[in-house]
Design an enzyme around this catalytic site. Structure first.
Site, PDB file in Angstrom:
ATOM      1  NE  ARG A   4      -3.397   0.185   2.861  1.00 59.07           N
ATOM      2  CZ  ARG A   4      -3.161  -0.098   4.149  1.00 59.07           C
ATOM      3  NH1 ARG A   4      -2.476   0.740   4.902  1.00 59.07           N
ATOM      4  NH2 ARG A   4      -3.626  -1.199   4.686  1.00 59.07           N
TER       5      ARG A   4
ATOM      6  CE1 TYR B 116     -12.622  17.831 -13.408  1.00 59.12           C
ATOM      7  CE2 TYR B 116     -12.579  17.395 -11.055  1.00 59.12           C
ATOM      8  CZ  TYR B 116     -12.751  16.960 -12.353  1.00 59.12           C
ATOM      9  OH  TYR B 116     -13.041  15.635 -12.589  1.00 59.12           O
TER      10      TYR B 116
ATOM     11  CG  ASP C 222      -6.048  21.142  -9.517  1.00 55.29           C
ATOM     12  OD1 ASP C 222      -5.194  20.860 -10.381  1.00 55.29           O
ATOM     13  OD2 ASP C 222      -7.167  20.593  -9.466  1.00 55.29           O
TER      14      ASP C 222
ATOM     15  CE  LYS D 172      -8.586  15.039 -15.994  1.00 54.35           C
ATOM     16  NZ  LYS D 172      -8.979  16.070 -15.047  1.00 54.35           N
TER      17      LYS D 172
END
Ligand SMILES: *Cc1c(COP(=O)(O)O)cnc(C)c1O
Length: 387
Positions: free
Chosen positions: A56, A108, A181, A206
């Site tokens: 993990r 966004y 961001d 992206k």
């Protein structure tokens, strides 16, 4: 194997080598995909490798991506997540119940939508404020005293380029954490940490991956010894929104061509924006690389180019905009951005009236095709409205 800390190398060189060197075991020039979730101990119950307990948090591929991105951002440490939203939500959950978040408006939609629900659920005050007017935004910070300031630079779909340095200065005077961001910029166009931001994050779905085939997110801090970064690190480790080995491999592979892709995408986008701006069927083009855009001056100071994302206001209403989108052949009608293929999206269909996105707005993500073909596709789609 990883050799991602040489900050004297240019980003293009670091990226081309995937932030890694040669595997000393066998000379491999690309790293292997390890699928093991767990790692054996010896008869004395000692770990075979101190850095490998459970996958993990102990993936070498993920670590290589993180160290590469931290270098590109000129940051201290990075953590990769299973999606951009997993990264964003980990950052925003660092604010405790009773706290205050100021988030830029007109960003966004997934972020705004999640933030509204989360803040209502967790008892956090949420103030949404336009960030294009730096003075007004900083005044809002002083009036509300937030714990965390979240901006998206450039913003989506308005392409507002918030001025990071003065916003960070105003926020730090209030002891607020500044998170940016920077998905639409990538670390190649803009380095928010150098401008004073505490945290920079990307939806790596992206442009960082660039091939529309991986969901991923990545967060980088300027200083690894803060409460916020400890929270984000533990959130990734304990809450487990991790990147799987196959996704990590694809993301690292995509990153290798980031600088080439960005060069082509941004050059194409500038040419497309200039063509559209001069087109009689177009009311306006929102693109930081155009002198007519409200954020052109800030973008000139803060970004290496205008980027690959733009919004076009088609003359007329929703019907005209949707008809233009419908007539495109090369450019695909799909959500998302930053891939090698150009995409168009009618944001109002997705967001409705909730956020004030104009009905005649089409958002374009420009890819690496021949710019002549992209321009011809748009010109043909617009021509019934006038040439
Ligand atoms: C796509 C996007 C996100 C969300 O990322 P996912 O990888 O889809 O979860 C966040 N911010 C911006 C600016 C985006 O474009």
């Amino acid at each position: 194997m990883a050799d991602t800390t040489d900050r004297s190398l240019s980003p293009a060189s670091l990226l081309a080598h995937g932030g890694g060197g040669i595997d000393p075991l066998n000379g491999a020039v690309v790293p292997p995909i390890h699928t093991a979730t767990t790692f054996a101990r010896d008869t004395e119950y000692r770990l075979t490798s101190a850095a490998h307990i459970y996958s993990r948090d102990d993936s070498d591929l993920v670590r290589q991506i993180e160290s590469l991105v931290a270098t590109l951002e000129n940051g201290a440490e990075s953590r990769a997540f299973g999606s951009g939203m997993a990264a964003i939500s980990a950052v925003l959950r660092s604010v405790r119940p009773g706290g205050t978040i100021v988030a830029q408006s007109g960003i966004y939609w997934g972020t705004t939508s999640w933030l509204r629900k989360h803040c209502a659920h967790a008892g956090i005050a949420l103030i949404e404020a336009e960030a294009g007017d730096t003075e007004r935004f900083c005044e809002t910070l002083r009036e509300t005293g937030p714990d965390l300031v979240f901006i998206e630079v450039p913003s989506n779909p308005w392409l507002t380029v918030a001025d990071i340095a003065p916003i960070a200065e105003a926020a730090h005077a209030l002891k607020a954490v500044v998170a940016v961001d920077a998905t639409a910029a990538t670390p190649l166009l803009m380095k928010p940490l150098e401008l004073g931001a505490d945290i920079v994050l990307h939806s790596a779905t992206k442009a960082l991956n660039g091939h529309s085939d991986v969901l991923a997110g990545i967060v980088t801090c300027r200083d690894a010894h803060t409460d916020t970064w400890r929270f984000i690190r533990e959130e990734r480790h304990d809450a487990g929104a991790v990147l799987g080995p196959f996704e990590a491999y694809l993301l690292l592979r995509g990153l290798r061509t980031l600088s080439l892709r960005m060069e082509r995408m941004c050059a194409n986008a500038q040419a497309v924006a200039e063509m559209l701006k001069a087109h009689p069927a177009v009311e306006d083009v929102l693109y930081p690389g155009l002198a007519s855009h409200a954020s052109h001056a800030v973008a000139g100071r803060q970004m290496a180019s205008g980027g690959y994302l733009m919004s076009v206001l088609v003359k007329g209403g929703a019907a005209e905009a949707l008809a233009v989108a419908g007539r495109l052949n090369l450019i695909k009608r799909a959500t998302s951005l930053g891939g090698v293929e150009s995409l168009v999206e009618h944001r109002h269909t997705i967001e409705g009236d909730a956020t004030g996105v104009p009905v005649n707005l089409l958002r374009l993500s420009i890819g690496i095709e021949s710019v002549d073909d992209v321009i011809a596709d748009l010109t043909a789609a617009l021509s019934p409205l006038g040439r």
